[in-house]
Write an enzyme that holds these catalytic residues in place. Structure first.
Site, PDB file in Angstrom:
ATOM      1  N   ARG A 191       0.822  -1.215   0.000  1.00  0.00           N
ATOM      2  CA  ARG A 191       0.000   0.000   0.000  1.00  0.00           C
ATOM      3  C   ARG A 191       0.856   1.265   0.000  1.00  0.00           C
ATOM      4  NH1 ARG A 191      -2.953  -0.268   5.140  1.00  0.00           N
ATOM      5  NH2 ARG A 191      -4.321   1.361   4.334  1.00  0.00           N
ATOM      6  N   LYS A 202       2.809   2.428   2.287  1.00  0.00           N
ATOM      7  CA  LYS A 202       2.767   3.133   3.570  1.00  0.00           C
ATOM      8  C   LYS A 202       4.161   3.059   4.205  1.00  0.00           C
ATOM      9  CE  LYS A 202      -1.769   3.869   3.649  1.00  0.00           C
ATOM     10  NZ  LYS A 202      -2.402   5.201   3.742  1.00  0.00           N
ATOM     11  N   GLN A 208       5.152   3.870   7.826  1.00  0.00           N
ATOM     12  CA  GLN A 208       4.779   2.940   8.891  1.00  0.00           C
ATOM     13  C   GLN A 208       5.857   1.888   9.149  1.00  0.00           C
ATOM     14  OE1 GLN A 208       2.010   3.223  10.658  1.00  0.00           O
ATOM     15  NE2 GLN A 208       0.939   4.777   9.458  1.00  0.00           N
ATOM     16  N   HIS A 238       9.046  -0.995  14.206  1.00  0.00           N
ATOM     17  CA  HIS A 238       8.071  -1.929  13.636  1.00  0.00           C
ATOM     18  C   HIS A 238       8.751  -3.225  13.209  1.00  0.00           C
ATOM     19  CE1 HIS A 238       4.441  -3.102  11.336  1.00  0.00           C
ATOM     20  NE2 HIS A 238       5.321  -3.621  10.499  1.00  0.00           N
ATOM     21  N   HIS A 259      10.180  -5.186  16.240  1.00  0.00           N
ATOM     22  CA  HIS A 259       9.100  -5.794  17.013  1.00  0.00           C
ATOM     23  C   HIS A 259       8.560  -7.043  16.326  1.00  0.00           C
ATOM     24  CE1 HIS A 259       5.621  -6.011  19.654  1.00  0.00           C
ATOM     25  NE2 HIS A 259       4.831  -6.048  18.603  1.00  0.00           N
ATOM     26  N   LYS A 276      -6.140   6.680  19.054  1.00  0.00           N
ATOM     27  CA  LYS A 276      -4.876   6.176  18.523  1.00  0.00           C
ATOM     28  C   LYS A 276      -3.725   6.408  19.498  1.00  0.00           C
ATOM     29  CE  LYS A 276      -1.680   6.584  14.633  1.00  0.00           C
ATOM     30  NZ  LYS A 276      -1.383   7.240  13.335  1.00  0.00           N
ATOM     31  N   THR A 303      -1.029   3.508  21.570  1.00  0.00           N
ATOM     32  CA  THR A 303       0.425   3.485  21.741  1.00  0.00           C
ATOM     33  C   THR A 303       0.785   3.436  23.217  1.00  0.00           C
ATOM     34  OG1 THR A 303       0.682   4.794  19.714  1.00  0.00           O
ATOM     35  CG2 THR A 303       2.581   4.667  21.182  1.00  0.00           C
ATOM     36  N   GLN A 333       0.296  -0.074  24.508  1.00  0.00           N
ATOM     37  CA  GLN A 333       1.399  -0.944  24.104  1.00  0.00           C
ATOM     38  C   GLN A 333       2.605  -0.750  25.022  1.00  0.00           C
ATOM     39  OE1 GLN A 333       1.391   0.444  19.963  1.00  0.00           O
ATOM     40  NE2 GLN A 333       1.051  -1.662  19.316  1.00  0.00           N
TER      41      GLN A 333
END
Length: 273
Positions: free
Chosen positions: A135, A137, A140, A145, A148, A202, A206, A209
């Site tokens: 996509r 993105k 992101q 990311h 993890h 949103k 975070t 998390q």
């Protein structure tokens, strides 16, 4: 062969040695050897950082709307199932310090099965990044990311192969609960722009998390000061793992929300003057 190479080879043999593995899980799918997992993770990283971006460079982003709705809904259901099962088992566990159990106790076998499902979930979650690539993105796909998504299935593999029971399994229960909320967010976000007004939380996602890793860190300190049948050295990787993510998610939270809010407030004041 150098001493370093010999040490690496010895360590690899230990990973493959059945004498160290849990006899109940050692022959399960993608558990009998770390090689298939490492191949999956290497392919994942190579695609997401090299092949995928080059492939998409001259192409328009794929929408994947219907696929993402199904995927996110499936992840919500899968995570909810693990929370349900995990709570059922942990209702019989000692929250202060739960020992390892290598018996054929039905409750313990149930936890073994949950751990395997959790492991499969961590592998399927690699698709998160694949979808980001397709996509386009790219913003992101951060170091956090990738780190993890690569580390989670690795840690889970070792837990499932060697210690799929006891105190450390609370990690999976808490993480699954967070993922119910996280994939619910993704599910709503994927329904279209008209649903953006429902995504005000949103920032709190975070924060949640971050809180999960704080809880996991504190929960795994307890057995270091008591003897309850859970080997103390097993907590070292969990403590390192959780403290690393506390730092990384904490830094992300500060940079993305606290500093951003401070800058916006400062700009607002300047405009008033």
């Amino acid at each position: 062969m150098t001493s370093f190479s010999q040490s690496i080879l010895k360590g690899y043999r230990i990973l493959l040695a059945d004498e160290y593995a849990d006899p109940r899980t050692k022959d399960w799918f993608l558990v009998s050897s770390p090689v298939p997992l490492f191949v999956i993770l290497a392919s994942y990283l190579y695609f997401c950082t090299q092949i995928g971006p080059r492939y998409m460079e001259s192409r328009k982003p794929y929408e994947l709307k219907n696929l993402l709705i199904v995927y996110n809904a499936a992840q919500v259901i899968l995570s909810a199932y693990m929370v349900w099962e995990g709570c059922a088992v942990w209702s019989t566990y000692n929250w202060y310090c739960e020992p390892l159990d290598y018996s054929q106790n039905p409750v313990t076998l149930r936890m073994n099965n949950i751990c395997w499902v959790y492991y499969m979930a961590k592998i399927t979650e690699l698709l998160d990044t694949v979808f980001f690539v397709l996509r386009k993105k790219d913003n992101q796909i951060t170091v956090l990311h990738l780190f993890h998504h690569t580390l989670m299935p690795t840690v889970t593999f070792f837990g499932l192969r060697y210690v799929p029971t006891g105190h450390g399994t609370l990690f999976g229960l808490i993480n699954s609960f967070v993922h119910v909320i996280m994939y619910s967010y993704y599910l709503v976000a994927g329904l279209g722009p008209e649903y953006q007004k429902y995504l005000w939380w949103k920032k709190h996602l975070t924060g949640l998390q971050l809180v999960q890793f704080v809880i996991i860190f504190l929960h795994n300190i307890i057995p270091l000061f008591t003897d309850c049948g859970y080997k103390k050295f097993l907590h070292a990787p969990i403590l390192i793992f959780s403290s690393t993510f506390i730092y990384m998610f904490g830094n992300f939270y500060v940079q993305s929300y606290l500093k951003k809010t401070k800058t916006e407030n400062s700009n607002g004041k300047n405009k008033l003057h």
